[in-house]
Design a protein around this motif. Structure first.
Motif, PDB file in Angstrom:
ATOM      1  N   GLY A 119       5.136 -20.328 -63.456  1.00  0.00           N
ATOM      2  CA  GLY A 119       6.029 -19.200 -63.201  1.00  0.00           C
ATOM      3  C   GLY A 119       6.741 -18.720 -64.450  1.00  0.00           C
ATOM      4  O   GLY A 119       7.063 -17.533 -64.577  1.00  0.00           O
ATOM      5  N   TYR A 120       6.983 -19.655 -65.395  1.00  0.00           N
ATOM      6  CA  TYR A 120       7.739 -19.330 -66.606  1.00  0.00           C
ATOM      7  C   TYR A 120       7.046 -19.921 -67.830  1.00  0.00           C
ATOM      8  O   TYR A 120       7.691 -20.534 -68.688  1.00  0.00           O
ATOM      9  N   THR A 121       5.747 -19.724 -67.954  1.00  0.00           N
ATOM     10  CA  THR A 121       4.964 -20.387 -69.000  1.00  0.00           C
ATOM     11  C   THR A 121       5.536 -20.162 -70.390  1.00  0.00           C
ATOM     12  O   THR A 121       5.713 -19.020 -70.825  1.00  0.00           O
ATOM     13  N   GLU A 122       5.835 -21.271 -71.065  1.00  0.00           N
ATOM     14  CA  GLU A 122       6.326 -21.325 -72.441  1.00  0.00           C
ATOM     15  C   GLU A 122       7.740 -20.787 -72.616  1.00  0.00           C
ATOM     16  O   GLU A 122       8.231 -20.676 -73.742  1.00  0.00           O
ATOM     17  N   ASP A 123       8.425 -20.457 -71.533  1.00  0.00           N
ATOM     18  CA  ASP A 123       9.843 -20.116 -71.624  1.00  0.00           C
ATOM     19  C   ASP A 123      10.600 -21.384 -72.006  1.00  0.00           C
ATOM     20  O   ASP A 123      10.494 -22.411 -71.344  1.00  0.00           O
ATOM     21  N   VAL A 124      11.380 -21.333 -73.061  1.00  0.00           N
ATOM     22  CA  VAL A 124      12.001 -22.550 -73.601  1.00  0.00           C
ATOM     23  C   VAL A 124      13.056 -23.129 -72.667  1.00  0.00           C
ATOM     24  O   VAL A 124      13.442 -24.296 -72.818  1.00  0.00           O
ATOM     25  N   GLU A 125      13.529 -22.350 -71.709  1.00  0.00           N
ATOM     26  CA  GLU A 125      14.520 -22.849 -70.768  1.00  0.00           C
ATOM     27  C   GLU A 125      13.911 -23.218 -69.420  1.00  0.00           C
ATOM     28  O   GLU A 125      14.226 -24.269 -68.860  1.00  0.00           O
TER      29      GLU A 125
END
Length: 283
Positions: free
Chosen positions: A107-113
């Motif tokens: 859902g949030y691929t590679e999002d640092v958070e």
């Protein structure tokens, strides 16, 4: 990535601190895995290879990943529960934890958070440091359960998520009865450590090296040696382009053992609603 680079990485409001329980747990398993050098036998190695396939190839790759996380095919409920139990034997967390975290990753691929093992935090973060510096969002049951509500509604999965570690006890007793301590060392500790790193390479290596067949927004890549060690999961760019597909290896040389297993289940009448990559989509 060292401790300083972890500290400098973008963080949520919760500071990242080492979890010494996890460090001792993983450290003990790695140390006991090394003891396999002093109790080698071909039979024990065969046990490790078989359980690597059963817990990893069937339990994690086919079960936790393609069946439960992405619902890329369906099987009878009794078989689904049996496959999920094999996944729990891999000691990679219970099904609700594993599926909830993986769905966050997609859902949030590679999002640092929001991606629990974001590759943008560095190779070692996505490989293992995300476990040693646990973020509350990834390990808080109330939070990750929201991403696996379909499993949370089922009593069996709630039980398996809570008691998955206890399954190692009867397995260890069985291994000891058949082959003594060498079977336990190879079948529990060496198998678990090798399988952990194979799985973690999907998070780290396939977001770092390899080729791309699809123009995804993330840096997912296809990496042959990870695919071989994870029964097809290394064709990661293919997977991120079509995450609900039961088929990760597309070209004839992209060996995908998990896909071949799903095809076998289909022919036996045990798998249905099997999703494939549309042929028109391949570049």
């Amino acid at each position: 990535m060292n401790s300083q680079s972890v500290a400098n990485a973008p963080q949520s409001n919760n500071s990242l601190t080492l979890n010494w329980t996890y460090i001792l747990f993983f450290g003990a398993f790695h140390a006991l895995a090394l003891s396999a050098l002093w109790c080698f036998s071909w039979q024990a190695l065969g046990v490790a290879i078989f359980l690597h396939w059963l817990c990893g190839g069937i339990g994690i790759c086919l079960g936790y990943h393609r069946l439960l996380s992405h619902r890329s095919f369906e099987v009878p409920k009794w078989l689904e529960y049996a496959i999920a139990t094999c996944g729990a034997l891999a000691i990679q967390g219970g099904p609700i934890f594993w599926v909830g975290g993986h769905r966050q990753h997609h859902g949030y691929t590679e999002d640092v958070e929001k991606d629990p093992y974001s590759a943008k935090r560095g190779f070692w973060w996505s490989h293992i440091l995300w476990l040693l510096y646990p973020k509350q969002e990834a390990f808080d049951k109330e939070y990750y359960s929201k991403y696996a509500s379909d499993l949370l509604r089922q009593p069996f999965y709630r039980w398996l998520d809570r008691y998955f570690l206890l399954l190692q006890v009867p397995l260890a007793v069985l291994l000891y009865a058949f082959g003594g301590w060498s079977f336990v060392i190879y079948g529990i500790f060496l198998r678990s450590v090798v399988l952990w790193h194979c799985t973690w390479f999907v998070n780290s290596a396939t977001h770092t090296w390899g080729y791309r067949s699809f123009a995804c927004d993330d840096n997912s890549r296809n990496l042959w040696w990870v695919a071989l060690s994870t029964y097809g999961e290394g064709w990661h760019n293919n997977h991120h382009a079509h995450p609900r597909s039961a088929q990760s290896g597309w070209r004839w040389w992209e060996i995908d053992v998990t896909w071949y297993t799903i095809q076998l289940l289909d022919r036996l009448g045990l798998a249905k609603k099997v999703r494939k990559i549309p042929m028109s989509k391949i570049s």
